[in-house]
Every structure is written in C-alpha cells, then in structure tokens.
Design a protein around this motif. Sequence first.
Motif, short mmCIF file in Angstrom:
data_model
loop_
_atom_site.label_atom_id
_atom_site.label_comp_id
_atom_site.label_asym_id
_atom_site.label_seq_id
_atom_site.Cartn_x
_atom_site.Cartn_y
_atom_site.Cartn_z
N ASP A 40 -3.31 -2.95 5.13
CA ASP A 40 -3.11 -1.60 5.64
C ASP A 40 -4.30 -1.15 6.48
O ASP A 40 -4.13 -0.51 7.52
CB ASP A 40 -2.89 -0.64 4.47
CG ASP A 40 -2.54 0.77 4.94
OD1 ASP A 40 -1.46 0.94 5.55
OD2 ASP A 40 -3.33 1.70 4.68
N ASP A 55 0.40 3.55 -2.93
CA ASP A 55 -0.51 4.56 -2.38
C ASP A 55 -1.96 4.19 -2.65
O ASP A 55 -2.79 5.04 -2.93
CB ASP A 55 -0.20 5.95 -2.93
CG ASP A 55 -0.82 7.06 -2.07
OD1 ASP A 55 -0.96 6.84 -0.86
OD2 ASP A 55 -1.18 8.12 -2.62
N ARG A 56 -2.25 2.89 -2.57
CA ARG A 56 -3.60 2.39 -2.78
C ARG A 56 -4.06 1.65 -1.53
O ARG A 56 -3.28 1.10 -0.77
CB ARG A 56 -3.65 1.45 -3.99
CG ARG A 56 -3.51 2.17 -5.33
CD ARG A 56 -4.72 3.02 -5.62
NE ARG A 56 -4.63 3.69 -6.90
CZ ARG A 56 -4.16 4.93 -7.08
NH1 ARG A 56 -3.72 5.61 -6.05
NH2 ARG A 56 -4.14 5.47 -8.29
N MET A 57 -5.35 1.63 -1.35
CA MET A 57 -5.96 0.99 -0.19
C MET A 57 -5.77 -0.52 -0.27
O MET A 57 -5.88 -1.12 -1.34
CB MET A 57 -7.45 1.34 -0.16
CG MET A 57 -8.21 0.84 1.04
SD MET A 57 -9.93 1.41 0.94
CE MET A 57 -10.62 0.59 2.39
N ARG A 72 -5.03 5.21 -0.55
CA ARG A 72 -4.69 4.56 0.72
C ARG A 72 -5.33 5.25 1.93
O ARG A 72 -5.65 4.60 2.92
CB ARG A 72 -3.17 4.56 0.86
CG ARG A 72 -2.63 3.88 2.10
CD ARG A 72 -1.14 3.68 1.99
NE ARG A 72 -0.55 3.22 3.22
CZ ARG A 72 0.26 3.95 3.98
NH1 ARG A 72 0.60 5.16 3.60
NH2 ARG A 72 0.76 3.47 5.10
N ALA A 82 0.82 -1.21 0.00
CA ALA A 82 0.00 0.00 0.00
C ALA A 82 0.85 1.26 0.00
O ALA A 82 0.49 2.28 -0.59
CB ALA A 82 -0.92 -0.01 1.23
#
Length: 308
Positions: free
Chosen positions: A71, A65-67, A276, A61
């Motif tokens: 995370d 920078d993604r969900m 994210r 993540a």
Amino acid sequence: MSNFAFNNPAFQQQDPRNVATYPGAPQGAQGAQAASLQHGAMDAAANAQLEGMYAAPPAGAIETDRMSVEDTVWKTAGLFAILLVTAAVGWFVTLGGVVAPEQNPYDQFQPNMLPWIVGALGGFVLAMVISFTSRKKVRPALIFAYAAFEGLFIGGISAFFEVIWPGIVIQATLATVSVVGVTLALFASGKIRASKKATKIFMIAMVGYLVFSLLNLVLMWTGVLPQGQAFGLYSAEIMGIPLGLIIGVLVVIMAAYSLVLDFDQIQQGVRNGAPRKYGWLGAFGIMVTVVWLYVEILRMIAIVRGSN
C-alpha cells in the motif's frame, strides 16, 4: 396368563396420533431422516465456507486498515505521478518556448523563474507543516499539494539546467534511480540497516550541511562572493577539485542513508500494525529524500561539466 386388566377395550384402543409420533413409527423415521439430512447439508455448507476462507487471499491493507509495504508503494507511486505532471508544467512554463541556444546561453536565455520560486517556497512551507503536524493528524491533501509544488520546482530547475548543459537531466535522473535502486536492494538484502550511532552522525552532518547551504545562499544574494561562481561556495576549488563536488559526494551518501531511514520507518510501521494512513508519511519521506538526492546530483554534474 394374561392380565385381565389389559383386556379392557380402553387399553386396547390405540390413538393414531400417538402411533404417528412414536419414534418407531413411519412418520417418525421420516422426520429423523429429514433432520439428519438437514444437519448433513449444514455441515457440508460449513465445510465449504471454511475451505473458501482458507483458499481466499489474505486480508490486505484495505480490509485490515493497517499499513503495508504494498500500500505504501502505491501511495509513493501516486505522489510521483503528481510530481511528474506538475514538473512538465514547470518545464514548459520555465522555457516559454525557448530553444536551447548554441552560444552564450547565459546571455541569450531568459527563463521564467516563477515555477522554480513558487515550487521551492510552497514545497518548503508544506514540508515543514507536514513534518510538525503529522503526529497529531495525517493530512493526505497536504502531501498531494507538496508533491505538486515539488513538481513545479523540479520541472523549473531541470529546464534551466538542461538549456545550459544539454542532456544533464537524463544523466541526473539515471544517477538518482541508480542510487535509490542500490540502496533499496542493499536494505532488502539486510546488508545495510539503520543504527542509533549512524543516525546520530547523520543528524550532525545534516545540520552542518544546512548551515553551509544557508550561508552560501546569503553570500550569493548579498553579492559578497566574486563573480563567476555560479554556485557560490560550491564553485570554490580545493587542490584543483571543486568544493561542490566533494560536498556533493558526502551529501549523496547522506541522502542514501536517509533512504535507509525511510525504508526502516516503513518496515517498523508495518511490523507494529500502524494504521493504514501512516503509509502517506512513508511515501512523503521517500519523496523528500529522492527530490533532495536528484537536485544534489544535478548540481554535481553541472559543476563537473561547467569546469570542463
């Protein structure tokens, strides 16, 4: 017969530079060999780099920078850690060094209600702000503050109930963990899923429950209800069964479905490649539902033990 023109000394003289740079010359062969070695080294380095990229773990993540589910789980754990710390503060401030009395707990126990009130009001206001402003901007600081206020509330109300009914906090905690664990297992296995029809029924039931709770609170504050009903309308009985117990079972089912909605939203966010930062909203939703579930189970056990 040889051509006399080629017997001219000018044609017979050889330029050393031309010989040296001619492909068949010794130095030309060495240059070609060096270039071949250089290209080979570059190919080997490129292959090693590719093998390293394939062998490396997939981007997480932070890199993308993604969900992600992992995370969001860490964010949820961090929020509950904050809640537990402030819950300990709320517990000790509420008790104020008081030991649970053996007889007449209502007459002898004078709790400090400040953590309970501050935590409830602060948590409610922050929950409204986060819910209505999260579409424009996600503010983790507000979610941290919400967890802290909820900890004060949970610690205060848990200490109060524990003094009156010793052991009730452990019972409520185990029951809450069991409901959350079973719901998560069923969702992960695909046995239960969120649907439009079920969500519509859930929203109608939720509005009805909120109206009932608000009415019960007003009646208790105004003294309309008769004495001896510690939980107001929840203490009333229907065919010998406390109304609070009947409503409590329905609310636990509602809270379990609310967890399904929380899990489904997190799953959809991961599939759609949401940023994210939206993992904080997933963690916030889970905390709201778990706190609601714990308080409802705490009240159900208190009604059952109080009637005994």
